[in-house]
Write a protein that holds these residues in place. Sequence first.
Motif, PDB file in Angstrom:
ATOM      1  N   ARG A  14      67.172  85.670  25.737  1.00  0.00           N
ATOM      2  CA  ARG A  14      67.874  84.488  26.255  1.00  0.00           C
ATOM      3  C   ARG A  14      68.625  83.802  25.118  1.00  0.00           C
ATOM      4  O   ARG A  14      68.049  83.532  24.070  1.00  0.00           O
ATOM      5  N   HIS A  33      70.841  80.669  23.557  1.00  0.00           N
ATOM      6  CA  HIS A  33      71.195  79.250  23.649  1.00  0.00           C
ATOM      7  C   HIS A  33      72.123  78.907  22.489  1.00  0.00           C
ATOM      8  O   HIS A  33      71.927  79.406  21.384  1.00  0.00           O
ATOM      9  N   ARG A  50      63.167  90.385  27.513  1.00  0.00           N
ATOM     10  CA  ARG A  50      64.420  89.699  27.859  1.00  0.00           C
ATOM     11  C   ARG A  50      64.932  88.926  26.655  1.00  0.00           C
ATOM     12  O   ARG A  50      64.138  88.413  25.866  1.00  0.00           O
ATOM     13  N   ILE A  82      63.860  84.255  22.528  1.00  0.00           N
ATOM     14  CA  ILE A  82      64.712  83.094  22.790  1.00  0.00           C
ATOM     15  C   ILE A  82      65.495  82.817  21.518  1.00  0.00           C
ATOM     16  O   ILE A  82      64.911  82.598  20.455  1.00  0.00           O
TER      17      ILE A  82
END
Lengths: 285, 285
Positions: B254, B256, B252, B49
């Motif tokens: 991600r 932001h 994965r 993330i």
Amino acid sequence: MHSSGSPSPSAPLPSPDKQRQSIGIFDSGVGGLTVVSAVHRLLPREDIIYFGDTGRVPYGNKSPEMIIQYSLQISRFLISQGVKAVVVACNTATAHALSSLRASLSVPVMGVVVPGVEAALSATRNGRVGIIGTYGTIQSGAYQKALLARRPDVQLTAIPTPLLVPLIEEDWLTHAATHLVLAEYLSPIQAARCDSLVLACTHYPLAKGVIGSIMGEDVTLVDSADNMARDLARRLETDNLLRPAEDIHTGRIRLHVSDLPTQFATLARRFLGVRVGAIDKVVLD
Amino acid sequence: MHSSGSPSPSAPLPSPDKQRQSIGIFDSGVGGLTVVSAVHRLLPREDIIYFGDTGRVPYGNKSPEMIIQYSLQISRFLISQGVKAVVVACNTATAHALSSLRASLSVPVMGVVVPGVEAALSATRNGRVGIIGTYGTIQSGAYQKALLARRPDVQLTAIPTPLLVPLIEEDWLTHAATHLVLAEYLSPIQAARCDSLVLACTHYPLAKGVIGSIMGEDVTLVDSADNMARDLARRLETDNLLRPAEDIHTGRIRLHVSDLPTQFATLARRFLGVRVGAIDKVVLD
């Protein structure tokens, strides 16, 4: 009313206290100090309160919504300090936030786009106008739209020149690298045979020398800061907001920032061209 | 405990659920994606993330207090998303905020300074190490202090190279102007006969080619991103925090951001080196 060029004929004259209020000027950082400098030279008796949003600079790569939010917040701070007019000395903020500010504030709000556009149209003889600025300013289309609205047959060449701000802030203006960068940026404007070039960023007046040496003396460089100052002087005169003529007063310049990085005082001195007094760090809420 | 290199021997093994949590990585903007890319290459089964503080970039010219405040806010967001470790993929934030983050967070917190420093000390043969980075990183003295703490007789040449980030973001790496800028920046490092050069900014791995062509092949370029990834892998292994070996899983990524400017997706693709999925804009409070 405050967004039009002239006050209502029936409006009462502003009081001397109102006329003695400061002019509020803001920018995303240090660049707007070229506007402060131009306003101080033209209106040396006026007090100026400047806000540089150094904690959130640059605006050029931020979204329109964020730029509107920041501009409203800063303008409310300036109003809380008692200003008689707000000058948006930032091309990106003018492009995105001017109409929101005019809708929200009860004092005249001036932006940097229109003065530059009108000066460029007065200067051009062949109807070919170049524009250089940050990505934010060029992509907003604010200068292009304002030029075409006034003269639909004008031929425009608008080029984003994002490396110019860091080169100016680094004081690399006399380096060969800066000449190379600018020669590449300006070549489409030369190829289009523009005879006037709008410097659509408040940093760029500091690079007038090197830009002029590349463009040659037949091309008029339109300096946002000088034109902004002249436009502001006209507007304050029209609205009877200039400081009373009988006052013996030397205008003070007060600087506020949202963050105070190490280099700010040095940069501020270069941009302002005069001695810099105390710089206040302000927390906006 | 979390700031030391090894877990307490009596600590219970983390659960598989804990091991399956993501790695949180943040930077002031897009630069930290070179670290994401390096971590993804080295640990392809781990979820990542990323938070890029694009609304407040750059950190390099902000005050230490502000950088600490922003770093804490972002880390709390990452923790709220469930991460098993926080990687500060920003040299300025590592220099100013790492100890505050370690004092506040209950997961391992890794910074980019130490891996680069250790790699530089392994690489140098003549004890002369060069460092290039933003003003914030160089002025913080974080690399200089960490190098001298490990090897007091090392000879350091630390040069701020602030024009390099905009040149990289503009994709001007093959331009003659970039070569000129770098030749000037790097000349004191060549004069000092450094045999290793720390690229102390997460943007700089993209400029390795042109930096290498100026420095020559006898100088080792120490890439923060690669060294950070190796350091993180070792730490997760030591702490038993790597994803369970029996999981069949492709990590994965991600993304932001705190603002989503027009150029972000294009830049992200260049920095990440792989296809970019959805990018979520997050409002921090």
